[in-house]
Structures are given as structure tokens and as C-alpha cells.
Write a protein that holds these residues in place. Structure first.
Motif, short mmCIF file in Angstrom:
data_model
loop_
_atom_site.label_atom_id
_atom_site.label_comp_id
_atom_site.label_asym_id
_atom_site.label_seq_id
_atom_site.Cartn_x
_atom_site.Cartn_y
_atom_site.Cartn_z
N ASP A 12 -7.63 -68.24 7.15
CA ASP A 12 -7.81 -68.74 8.20
C ASP A 12 -9.22 -68.35 8.95
OD1 ASP A 12 -7.11 -66.09 8.43
OD2 ASP A 12 -5.72 -66.34 10.12
N LEU A 13 -10.11 -67.79 7.96
CA LEU A 13 -11.45 -67.48 8.63
C LEU A 13 -12.31 -68.73 8.83
CD1 LEU A 13 -12.28 -64.13 6.33
CD2 LEU A 13 -11.00 -64.17 8.51
N ILE A 14 -13.17 -68.51 9.88
CA ILE A 14 -14.33 -69.44 10.10
C ILE A 14 -15.37 -69.19 9.04
CG2 ILE A 14 -13.40 -69.91 12.29
CD1 ILE A 14 -15.89 -68.11 13.32
N GLU A 15 -16.31 -69.94 9.11
CA GLU A 15 -17.32 -70.06 8.15
C GLU A 15 -18.24 -68.84 8.17
OE1 GLU A 15 -19.73 -70.98 4.85
OE2 GLU A 15 -17.78 -71.88 5.43
N SER A 16 -18.54 -68.47 9.56
CA SER A 16 -19.29 -67.33 9.81
C SER A 16 -18.60 -66.11 9.32
CB SER A 16 -19.61 -67.24 11.37
OG SER A 16 -18.48 -67.17 12.15
N GLN A 17 -17.32 -65.78 9.56
CA GLN A 17 -16.49 -64.82 9.11
C GLN A 17 -16.30 -64.76 7.53
OE1 GLN A 17 -12.91 -65.46 11.02
NE2 GLN A 17 -13.47 -64.45 12.88
N GLN A 18 -16.43 -65.60 6.80
CA GLN A 18 -16.31 -65.64 5.52
C GLN A 18 -17.75 -65.51 4.91
OE1 GLN A 18 -15.29 -69.87 4.34
NE2 GLN A 18 -13.27 -69.35 4.94
N CYS A 50 -12.99 -48.85 2.65
CA CYS A 50 -13.83 -49.20 3.74
C CYS A 50 -13.97 -50.56 3.62
CB CYS A 50 -15.20 -48.52 3.45
SG CYS A 50 -15.20 -46.86 3.25
N LYS A 51 -14.08 -51.08 2.55
CA LYS A 51 -14.26 -52.69 2.55
C LYS A 51 -13.08 -53.44 2.97
CE LYS A 51 -16.52 -53.97 -1.01
NZ LYS A 51 -17.01 -54.83 -2.40
N ALA A 52 -11.90 -52.70 2.77
CA ALA A 52 -10.84 -53.44 3.37
C ALA A 52 -10.45 -53.41 4.84
CB ALA A 52 -9.38 -52.52 2.52
N LEU A 53 -10.98 -52.20 5.52
CA LEU A 53 -11.19 -52.18 6.98
C LEU A 53 -12.19 -53.11 7.35
CD1 LEU A 53 -10.35 -50.83 9.63
CD2 LEU A 53 -11.88 -49.06 9.27
N VAL A 54 -13.43 -52.97 7.02
CA VAL A 54 -14.50 -53.84 7.45
C VAL A 54 -14.31 -55.62 7.42
CG1 VAL A 54 -16.94 -54.45 7.11
CG2 VAL A 54 -16.23 -52.10 7.11
N ALA A 55 -13.59 -55.97 6.28
CA ALA A 55 -13.12 -57.16 6.22
C ALA A 55 -12.12 -57.63 7.06
CB ALA A 55 -12.91 -57.55 4.84
N ARG A 56 -11.14 -56.61 7.54
CA ARG A 56 -10.23 -56.84 8.50
C ARG A 56 -10.88 -56.78 10.03
NH1 ARG A 56 -7.29 -58.91 11.36
NH2 ARG A 56 -4.97 -58.51 11.57
N VAL A 57 -11.81 -55.88 10.12
CA VAL A 57 -12.42 -55.87 11.42
C VAL A 57 -13.17 -57.40 11.71
CG1 VAL A 57 -14.14 -54.80 12.80
CG2 VAL A 57 -12.38 -53.56 11.52
N VAL A 58 -13.93 -57.76 11.00
CA VAL A 58 -14.37 -59.01 10.93
C VAL A 58 -13.56 -60.24 11.60
CG1 VAL A 58 -15.55 -60.93 9.57
CG2 VAL A 58 -16.14 -58.55 9.00
N LYS A 111 -6.29 -41.92 4.67
CA LYS A 111 -6.63 -40.75 4.62
C LYS A 111 -8.33 -40.64 4.49
CE LYS A 111 -2.34 -39.02 4.83
NZ LYS A 111 -1.75 -40.32 4.67
N PRO A 112 -8.89 -41.48 5.38
CA PRO A 112 -10.40 -41.38 5.09
C PRO A 112 -10.97 -39.95 5.59
CG PRO A 112 -9.87 -42.31 7.40
CD PRO A 112 -8.49 -42.19 6.81
N LYS A 113 -12.27 -39.75 5.07
CA LYS A 113 -13.11 -38.60 5.49
C LYS A 113 -14.15 -39.14 6.36
CE LYS A 113 -11.90 -36.12 1.21
NZ LYS A 113 -12.58 -35.19 -0.11
N ARG A 114 -15.05 -38.08 6.75
CA ARG A 114 -16.07 -38.38 7.58
C ARG A 114 -17.16 -39.45 7.07
NH1 ARG A 114 -19.01 -37.32 12.08
NH2 ARG A 114 -21.25 -37.36 12.06
N ALA A 115 -17.30 -39.25 5.73
CA ALA A 115 -18.36 -40.11 4.94
C ALA A 115 -17.76 -41.54 4.82
CB ALA A 115 -18.37 -39.72 3.57
N ASP A 116 -16.50 -41.82 4.85
CA ASP A 116 -15.82 -43.17 4.82
C ASP A 116 -16.17 -43.69 6.30
OD1 ASP A 116 -14.82 -43.04 2.37
OD2 ASP A 116 -13.13 -41.82 3.10
N TRP A 117 -16.04 -42.94 7.21
CA TRP A 117 -16.18 -43.51 8.53
C TRP A 117 -17.71 -43.78 9.03
CZ3 TRP A 117 -12.82 -44.89 12.23
CH2 TRP A 117 -11.47 -44.45 12.18
N LEU A 118 -18.59 -43.18 8.34
CA LEU A 118 -19.74 -43.30 8.52
C LEU A 118 -20.29 -44.77 7.84
CD1 LEU A 118 -21.38 -39.84 8.45
CD2 LEU A 118 -21.03 -41.13 10.31
N LEU A 119 -19.69 -44.79 6.38
CA LEU A 119 -20.05 -46.00 5.79
C LEU A 119 -19.48 -47.11 6.65
CD1 LEU A 119 -19.35 -44.93 2.16
CD2 LEU A 119 -21.45 -45.53 3.19
N VAL A 120 -18.37 -47.10 7.09
CA VAL A 120 -17.68 -48.26 7.88
C VAL A 120 -18.60 -48.71 9.06
CG1 VAL A 120 -15.87 -49.08 9.41
CG2 VAL A 120 -15.28 -47.96 7.36
#
Length: 403
Positions: free
Chosen positions: A72-78, A92-100, A121-130
Motif C-alpha cells: 500500500d505504499l505510494i510511489e514516492s515511498q516505494q 536497520c533497513k527494516a526499521l527505516v523502511a517501516r518509518v518511511v 537489541k541495537p547498539k549505538r552504531a545501529d542507531w547512527l546508521l538509521v
């Protein structure tokens, strides 16, 4: 099965009791059994109620599935999902894709981030990448994700993280949110260093809040923290925005005494302020300061100085600046020439104006559209029709040649 097991257990217990204590009256035993049965019923009711409540909570708790989006994503989200960095880890990709898929202010964002923290169970490095990926995507949810991350132990927040948040709020002119973040940082015991205080001062400066900017500047001095180029620059700009040009110039001199120089944009802003005010002396001082700082004046800086001289009717100095520009290899712009012609027209010095234009053309400076139109309008006022036609003819021939 439960209703059959319970009577069997009771009969076995009664049999064991009668064997050990045959003289014990039966009536109390029946009473104890009745009381025990009453407790069992009460506990069963409580257990059933607790199970029902837990079931209700489980149903109310949102369940996030990483594969529950995409159809159900619009074109810009896709496009945003497809454009995620291939180097981004899957967690990280799973979270960012959901936030979009979410919009600013969506209440499910907090639950999503909490679920991600618990599951991955993310670490600081994961947060920074997101956060880096969201910034690259120019996501409107970057600020909300950062605010949530600051409260998570896994993020291991520090002063620089709060500085980034305050800088974002400052760019959006959200002063109250920036002040709340600053208070939250101090509430957690983080020290206020020079970088953080400079960020606050820069925010107040851009918002035109001179009072708070001066307070922060004074606090940096009282704490004995070093004043760097950016701190001075923010305070100078605050004075310029408040039209307190002398105070701004005093800070410029204070920096020069320490062999420290502001950025080109700061000098340009102060020069512009003096120029538009028509203060040719102030503009001349700042122009000299620019060269003392090792900055080579360009056409725009020279035009501001010419404008200052023209507004104060110092035509000879304005012409001198244009000649110096030509000598230094800086081509005088049409605006500079038009400004000088405007002053010549004001004092009705047509012959001198024509000599000025002739000198420019002899030195390879072509007269552009703006000064040509100004000269043509001047001729019309004088009723010199032939000269007007000649100017227009020359202008069109120059345009054809340039094409």
C-alpha cells in the motif's frame, strides 16, 4: 478432566487423614474442606480475570511485522525504500523502511521504535546508521526518531547528540523545542561545553533574539571557555540583525587582535548593512578589514562599496573603486556602472558620465543592458532623440554579437 481430578484428590486426602488420626471428628474436616474449596474458587476467579486482562492487553498491543508493508505504499515511498543504501544492515533497513510509511506525528512511531529495540537489541552504531539514512532521505521524521533515541540506553546519548537536535530545531526556528532539549540535557547531568552553547547562541542570533544571544555569549566568557570563529561570527550576526553595527565592528576588531578572522559571509553582511545605510566611512573600514583578513574582494563586495559611496554622493570615490576593480582584473558589473550613472544624472553631469562610459569601453568593459537603459531614459528626459536611437541601436548590435 479438571472436574474429575479434583474430587479424586480430595477423597485420597480424606482417606489418608482418617488413617493417621482416626479419633478426629469428621465435622471440622468437612468445614476445612469447605473453606479450602472457597479459596480455590476465589483463586480460580482471580486467575480467570488476570488471563482475560492479559489477553485484552495483548490484543491492544500493536504487532509490527517487517513484511506487513509494501503493497500500500505510494510511489514516492516505494522509491525511498528502493533507494536505501545496500550497505545498511538488515536490522536497520527494516526499521527505516517501516518509518518511511509513517507521517510526522504518527502515534505508532514510538511503539515501532520500542518494538525494534526489544526485538533487534541495537547498539549505538545501529542507531547512527538509521539516523544517517533518514537524514540522507530528508525524512521529516528524523527529529522524532532522534528524540526517541536520546531516551534509549542502547543509544548511549552524549552532548553532541543533543547539540545536533538543538541545531535541527534552530534551523526550523523551533526555539521552545530547542530550549526543552537543552533543559533535558542539563537534567541528565551532561556538561554545557562551548560547542553546545555556540549552537544555542547561533539559534538565537538567527531568530533575531539579541538578548538571549548576548546571555549565552556572556556565559561562554564567564565559564572560561574559548571563543572560536563560529562563536564570534554568531554574535556579530546578532548585532547586525539588531542594526547595532558599531558593536559588530568592535567584535571584528577584537578578533583581529587575536589574529582571528570571521568568515566571508559575516564581513559581507556587515558591509551590506553599512552600504544600505549609506555610511561610506563604515563601508570603507569593513572593506579594508576584508582585505586585511586575506579575503580577495569580488564583484559583489566591490558593488556594495560603490553603492555606499553613491548613496553618500561621493561620486569620485565610487569611480575610483571601479577603476581599481579594473586594475585588479575584476570586471565591473552592470550594477556598479548603473549606480555611478544614477549619481551623475542626479547632479546633471551628462558630459562626465559619457566620459566615464567611454573610458570603460576603451578598457574593454562592455556596457550592459541596465546602464544602457538608464542612459537612454536620461536622454529622453533631455529630449535628445537621436542619441536615444543610437544607444538602442548599439545595444541591439551588442546583443546580436554576444549570441
Amino acid at each position: 478432566m479438571a472436574s474429575l481430578a479434583i474430587p479424586a484428590l480430595r477423597s485420597a486426602g480424606a482417606k489418608l487423614t482418617s488413617t493417621i488420626t482416626p479419633t478426629k471428628p469428621r465435622k471440622p474436616a468437612c468445614q476445612c474442606a469447605c473453606v479450602s474449596g472457597g479459596h480455590d474458587g476465589e483463586l480460580s476467579a482471580l486467575a480467570a480475570e488476570a488471563e482475560a486482562e492479559q489477553a485484552a492487553v495483548s490484543e491492544a498491543r500493536p504487532r509490527f511485522r517487517w513484511d506487513a508493508f509494501g503493497s500500500d505504499l505510494i510511489e514516492s515511498q516505494q522509491r525511498a525504500v528502493r533507494g536505501l543504501s545496500p550497505k545498511l544492515p538488515n536490522r536497520c533497513k527494516a526499521l527505516v523502511a517501516r518509518v518511511v510509511c509513517l507521517r510526522p506525528g504518527d502515534e505508532s512511531l514510538g511503539a515501532l521504535l520500542a518494538y525494534w529495540v526489544k526485538a533487534m537489541k541495537p547498539k549505538r552504531a545501529d542507531w547512527l546508521l538509521v539516523l544517517k539514512e533518514l537524514k540522507a532521505m530528508e525524512s521529516p521524521l528524523l527529529t522524532e526518531v532522534l528524540e526517541h533515541a536520546l531516551l534509549e540506553n542502547s543509544f548511549e546519548a552524549n552532548v553532541r547528540d543533543y547539540t545536533k537536535l538543538i541545531h535541527i530545531h534552530g534551523k526550523q526556528k523551533l526555539l521552545q523545542k530547542a530550549e526543552d532539549a537543552f533543559a533535558a540535557m542539563k537534567g541528565r547531568g551532561f556538561p554545557c561545553d562551548q560547542v553546545m552553547l555556540t549552537a544555542m547562541m547561533d539559534m538565537y542570533s538567527k531568530a533575531g533574539d539579541l538578548t538571549h544571544a548576548k546571555e549565552i555569549f556572556g556565559e561562554i566568557v564567564l565559564l572560561g571557555l574559548p571563543l572560536d570563529k563560529r562563536a564570534y561570527g554568531s554574535m556579530i550576526m546578532a548585532y547586525i540583525r539588531a542594526d547595532m553595527l558599531q558593536e559588530a565592528e568592535d567584535l571584528i576588531k577584537e578578533m583581529e587582535d587575536q589574529q582571528m578572522f570571521a568568515g566571508k559571509e559575516v564581513y559581507k553582511a556587515l558591509l551590506r548593512a553599512y552600504s544600505y545605510r549609506g555610511d561610506s566611512d563604515g563601508a570603507h573600514r569593513i572593506f579594508d578589514a576584508i582585505q586585511f583578513a586575506g579575503i580577495v574582494p569580488d564583484t559583489k563586495l566591490c558593488a556594495l562599496l560603490v553603492n555606499a559611496y553613491c548613496l553618500s554622493n561621493r561620486i569620485d570615490e565610487a569611480v575610483c573603486v571601479i577603476r581599481n576593480m579594473r586594475s585588479a582584473g575584476v570586471k565591473p558589473c552592470d550594477k556598479c556602472i548603473a549606480l555611478v550613472l544614477g549619481v551623475y544624472e542626479k547632479v546633471n553631469m551628462l558630459e562626465t558620465a559619457l566620459e566615464f562610459l567611454t573610458e570603460l569601453e576603451e578598457n574593454g568593459v562592455s556596457i550592459g543592458q541596465e546602464p544602457s537603459q538608464l542612459l537612454a531614459a536620461w536622454f529622453r528626459k533631455l529630449g535628445v532623440v537621436h542619441e536615444v536611437e543610437q544607444v538602442l541601436k548599439d545595444l541591439s548590435s551588442e546583443d546580436m554579437t554576444s549570441k
